[in-house]
Design a protein around this motif. Structure first.
Motif, mmCIF file in Angstrom:
data_model
loop_
_atom_site.group_PDB
_atom_site.id
_atom_site.type_symbol
_atom_site.label_atom_id
_atom_site.label_comp_id
_atom_site.label_asym_id
_atom_site.label_seq_id
_atom_site.Cartn_x
_atom_site.Cartn_y
_atom_site.Cartn_z
ATOM 1 N N LEU A 1 10.254 -3.872 3.218
ATOM 2 C CA LEU A 1 9.629 -5.150 3.528
ATOM 3 C C LEU A 1 8.102 -5.051 3.464
ATOM 4 N N ILE A 2 7.557 -3.930 3.936
ATOM 5 C CA ILE A 2 6.110 -3.728 3.860
ATOM 6 C C ILE A 2 5.661 -3.671 2.407
ATOM 7 N N LEU A 3 6.402 -2.916 1.597
ATOM 8 C CA LEU A 3 6.059 -2.816 0.174
ATOM 9 C C LEU A 3 6.122 -4.177 -0.508
ATOM 10 N N ALA A 4 7.142 -4.948 -0.208
ATOM 11 C CA ALA A 4 7.281 -6.282 -0.809
ATOM 12 C C ALA A 4 6.136 -7.178 -0.367
ATOM 13 N N ASP A 5 5.766 -7.096 0.904
ATOM 14 C CA ASP A 5 4.690 -7.925 1.431
ATOM 15 C C ASP A 5 3.345 -7.577 0.791
ATOM 16 N N GLU A 6 3.172 -6.316 0.451
ATOM 17 C CA GLU A 6 1.927 -5.871 -0.172
ATOM 18 C C GLU A 6 1.973 -5.938 -1.702
ATOM 19 N N ASN A 7 3.049 -6.497 -2.241
ATOM 20 C CA ASN A 7 3.245 -6.601 -3.697
ATOM 21 C C ASN A 7 3.168 -5.247 -4.397
ATOM 22 N N LEU A 8 3.712 -4.231 -3.725
ATOM 23 C CA LEU A 8 3.802 -2.890 -4.297
ATOM 24 C C LEU A 8 5.235 -2.661 -4.758
ATOM 25 N N PRO A 9 5.437 -1.800 -5.748
ATOM 26 C CA PRO A 9 6.799 -1.562 -6.222
ATOM 27 C C PRO A 9 7.661 -0.900 -5.142
ATOM 28 N N ILE A 10 8.867 -1.416 -5.008
ATOM 29 C CA ILE A 10 9.801 -0.845 -4.038
ATOM 30 C C ILE A 10 10.525 0.303 -4.740
ATOM 31 N N GLU A 11 9.937 1.468 -4.603
ATOM 32 C CA GLU A 11 10.464 2.683 -5.225
ATOM 33 C C GLU A 11 10.728 3.706 -4.137
ATOM 34 N N ALA A 12 11.627 4.627 -4.404
ATOM 35 C CA ALA A 12 11.995 5.638 -3.421
ATOM 36 C C ALA A 12 10.775 6.418 -2.946
ATOM 37 N N GLU A 13 9.886 6.753 -3.855
ATOM 38 C CA GLU A 13 8.696 7.527 -3.497
ATOM 39 C C GLU A 13 7.826 6.759 -2.497
ATOM 40 N N ASN A 14 7.626 5.476 -2.735
ATOM 41 C CA ASN A 14 6.820 4.656 -1.826
ATOM 42 C C ASN A 14 7.499 4.481 -0.473
ATOM 43 N N ILE A 15 8.808 4.327 -0.483
ATOM 44 C CA ILE A 15 9.557 4.194 0.769
ATOM 45 C C ILE A 15 9.420 5.465 1.598
#
Length: 107
Positions: free
Chosen positions: A12-26
């Motif tokens: 949800l944080i990644l989506a809110d920041e318009n960043l790709p929802i990828e395993a590495e970012n999670i």
């Protein structure tokens, strides 16, 4: 906090920041939060959300539930030529109130 909840919040944080929802970012976000998450869970969630607009899913969650029965209506009308089998009806369980059981908030 559970790993499932942490990965969901990270998504949800990644989506809110318009960043790709990828395993590495999670995994970066959950690691920064001090939550240990196995990589497989981050990968599975990222694959499940791949190509989906998470913000759109959240804002239209109520309209999706209402649209599902309406979508089945044309199929039911088309099947009107064939005799329909009547499903047995279940009796609804009668709810007991606190008064029936002798319990009350101010007894």
């Amino acid at each position: 906090m559970s790993a499932e909840l942490a990965t969901t919040y990270a998504s949800l944080i990644l989506a809110d920041e318009n960043l790709p929802i990828e395993a590495e970012n999670i995994l970066k976000l959950t690691g920064a939060a001090g939550v240990e998450v196995e990589g497989i869970w981050a990968t599975l969630l990222a694959k499940a959300l791949e190509g989906k607009d998470v913000a759109e899913l959240l804002t239209n969650i109520s309209s999706g539930a209402a649209a599902a029965p309406a979508a089945g209506a044309p199929a039911a009308a088309a099947a009107g030529d064939a005799p329909a089998e009547e499903a047995p009806k279940k009796e609804e369980a009668k709810e007991e109130s606190d008064d029936d059981m002798g319990l009350g908030l101010f007894d």
